[in-house]
Design an enzyme around this catalytic site. Structure first.
Site, PDB file in Angstrom:
ATOM      1  N   GLY A 163       0.860  -1.177   0.000  1.00  0.00           N
ATOM      2  CA  GLY A 163       0.000   0.000   0.000  1.00  0.00           C
ATOM      3  C   GLY A 163       0.898   1.230   0.000  1.00  0.00           C
ATOM      4  O   GLY A 163       1.871   1.303   0.781  1.00  0.00           O
ATOM      5  N   ARG A 189      10.288  -0.952  -4.506  1.00  0.00           N
ATOM      6  CA  ARG A 189       9.084  -0.998  -5.351  1.00  0.00           C
ATOM      7  C   ARG A 189       9.029   0.302  -6.159  1.00  0.00           C
ATOM      8  O   ARG A 189       9.197   1.390  -5.591  1.00  0.00           O
ATOM      9  CB  ARG A 189       7.811  -1.178  -4.514  1.00  0.00           C
ATOM     10  N   ASP A 203      -1.625   4.872  -6.154  1.00  0.00           N
ATOM     11  CA  ASP A 203      -0.198   4.757  -5.804  1.00  0.00           C
ATOM     12  C   ASP A 203       0.593   5.950  -6.304  1.00  0.00           C
ATOM     13  O   ASP A 203       1.664   6.263  -5.797  1.00  0.00           O
ATOM     14  CB  ASP A 203       0.394   3.485  -6.391  1.00  0.00           C
ATOM     15  N   ASN A 249      -3.236   2.908 -10.036  1.00  0.00           N
ATOM     16  CA  ASN A 249      -3.618   2.059  -8.905  1.00  0.00           C
ATOM     17  C   ASN A 249      -3.508   0.598  -9.341  1.00  0.00           C
ATOM     18  O   ASN A 249      -3.134   0.297 -10.487  1.00  0.00           O
ATOM     19  CB  ASN A 249      -5.047   2.405  -8.454  1.00  0.00           C
ATOM     20  N   LYS A 250      -3.830  -0.304  -8.447  1.00  0.00           N
ATOM     21  CA  LYS A 250      -3.697  -1.753  -8.707  1.00  0.00           C
ATOM     22  C   LYS A 250      -4.275  -2.143 -10.060  1.00  0.00           C
ATOM     23  O   LYS A 250      -5.326  -1.648 -10.469  1.00  0.00           O
ATOM     24  CB  LYS A 250      -4.404  -2.505  -7.568  1.00  0.00           C
TER      25      LYS A 250
HETATM   26  O1  MRU Z   1       0.554  -3.892  -4.552  1.00  0.00           O
HETATM   27  P1  MRU Z   1      -0.078  -3.209  -3.376  1.00  0.00           P
HETATM   28  O2  MRU Z   1      -0.862  -4.113  -2.508  1.00  0.00           O
HETATM   29  O3  MRU Z   1       0.930  -2.396  -2.610  1.00  0.00           O
HETATM   30  O4  MRU Z   1      -1.088  -2.196  -4.055  1.00  0.00           O
HETATM   31  C1  MRU Z   1      -1.849  -1.343  -3.245  1.00  0.00           C
HETATM   32  C2  MRU Z   1      -2.826  -0.548  -4.019  1.00  0.00           C
HETATM   33  O5  MRU Z   1      -2.936  -0.658  -5.212  1.00  0.00           O
HETATM   34  C3  MRU Z   1      -3.611   0.462  -3.259  1.00  0.00           C
HETATM   35  O6  MRU Z   1      -4.849   0.651  -3.854  1.00  0.00           O
HETATM   36  C4  MRU Z   1      -2.830   1.785  -3.272  1.00  0.00           C
HETATM   37  O7  MRU Z   1      -1.562   1.608  -2.716  1.00  0.00           O
HETATM   38  C5  MRU Z   1      -3.537   2.864  -2.585  1.00  0.00           C
HETATM   39  S1  MRU Z   1      -3.388   2.590  -0.878  1.00  0.00           S
HETATM   40  C6  MRU Z   1      -3.993   3.593   0.153  1.00  0.00           C
END
Ligand code: MRU
Length: 363
Positions: free
Chosen positions: A54, A88, A246, A256-257
């Protein structure tokens, strides 16, 4: 937020034991384990293995990683930050936190760095929790208005249906979350919310983490496969979408994801409002074209070819779900263009997803 009725955060400095503690998110929802990170290497590892994940939480973990490195006598702040930065690539919060650590520490004599680094990491953690709480307050106003509107059109309506993707809850931040913060505040204000939780393959952050968070808070929710959202929207079963980000460009594109973009397209086609909740630390004011400029993380094929769960004995285990004869790609994120975003919900209030609106908070 609450776990088994007890308030907890995702990361904190344990004064008594002089170590940093985190929740190991790779074991949720089946095991709730708090583990220690006690070195720069362990901080890097926690981020790459996604024990913490996150965007906001990655940034705060990196800040504590710098503290651990300074405490252990690493003499180059820049080298430490370079190592952490490489963990990351997509979430800009990582760089945001490291820039602050670098500028606070570089000019200090080495023996003074650890104490200042710890103070700053603690402060960034507090600020993140406060920002997410404020995002919750601003988002609550949107949810309350949507619920009022729905009731006026249909006095028999039983709940407001909100779709979310991945996990942008408190597990993705220090506390409260981004996309889930307005939902928590709405629930606590007595608004009947129901959340459609995208499972979010390949790592299942929705099914594993968002669903678990919502269970802990007693919020009605249903886990759906990633491709179900469009169908639900066509049938009027989604009142709004709220997701996290992100990295957000100065022009309002959001990254985002993986899969978020397809939800935004379906929402646009079905006139479902599509909100993105994010702390200002997620905005990269140096970028203007998200699709062209945001680096997209590609992760190991193993995350696609294998799945984790409980075996018949209740042990956490991994199974292979496809043959190894096929090539696999594993893109972690995608970009949703600003034109598909109804509004950005930040700790500083609501903004249109465009350059003119975001100008007001540009540094
Ligand atoms: O790969 P991750 O689990 O780190 O991805 C997280 C996301 O995509 C969240 O939606 C993003 O970080 C926003 S968090 C408040």
């Amino acid at each position: 937020m609450q776990v088994n009725g007890k308030a907890i955060r995702t990361i904190w400095f344990d004064e008594a034991e002089q170590c940093v503690r985190i929740i190991d998110q790779t074991r949720l929802p089946h095991q709730f384990a708090i583990i220690v990170i006690n070195s720069l290497e362990q901080a890097c590892d926690a981020i790459t293995s996604m024990q913490v994940r996150g965007a906001p939480l990655i940034g705060i973990t990196a800040a504590y990683g710098v503290f651990l490195a300074m405490r252990d006598g690493h003499d180059s702040v820049r080298q430490v930050c370079t190592l952490l930065r490489a963990t990351r690539p997509t979430a800009v919060n990582l760089q945001w936190a490291l820039i602050q650590m670098e500028s606070a520490l570089c000019a200090l004599p080495p023996q003074e760095r650890a104490a200042i680094a710890l103070d700053l990491a603690n402060r960034l953690a507090e600020e993140d929790a406060a920002a997410c709480s404020a995002i919750g307050d601003h988002g609550l106003a949107i949810i309350a208005a949507a619920w009022q509107d729905k009731l006026e059109k249909n006095p028999e309506a039983s709940c407001l249906n909100i779709l979310t993707h991945c996990n942008a809850g408190w597990l993705a931040t220090v506390d409260w979350g981004t996309a889930l913060a307005p939902i928590y505040k709405a629930h606590r204000a007595g608004i009947p919310v129901h959340v459609w939780v995208d499972e979010t393959r390949p790592r299942n952050q929705g099914a594993f983490l968002t669903a678990w968070e919502l269970q802990q808070e007693g919020i009605a929710h249903t886990v759906i496969v990633d491709n179900a959202g469009g169908h639900l929207m066509q049938h009027g079963d989604v009142d709004m979408c709220i997701v996290g980000s992100d990295r957000t460009t100065a022009s309002g594109d959001v990254c985002n994801k993986i899969g978020t973009y397809l939800k935004a397209l379906a929402a646009f086609d079905n006139e479902v409002p599509f909100y993105v909740a994010l702390p200002v630390s997620t905005i990269d004011f140096a970028l203007h074209n998200g699709v062209k400029e945001i680096p997209i993380e590609q992760r190991h094929a193993h995350e696609v070819s294998h799945m984790q769960g409980l075996d018949a004995q209740g042990q956490l285990t991994k199974v292979q779900v496809m043959t190894q004869a096929s090539a696999v790609s594993n893109y972690g994120f995608d970009v949703t263009p600003a034109r598909l975003v109804t509004a950005l919900i930040t700790e500083k209030g609501l903004f249109d997803a465009n350059k003119e609106s975001l100008q007001a908070i540009a540094p």
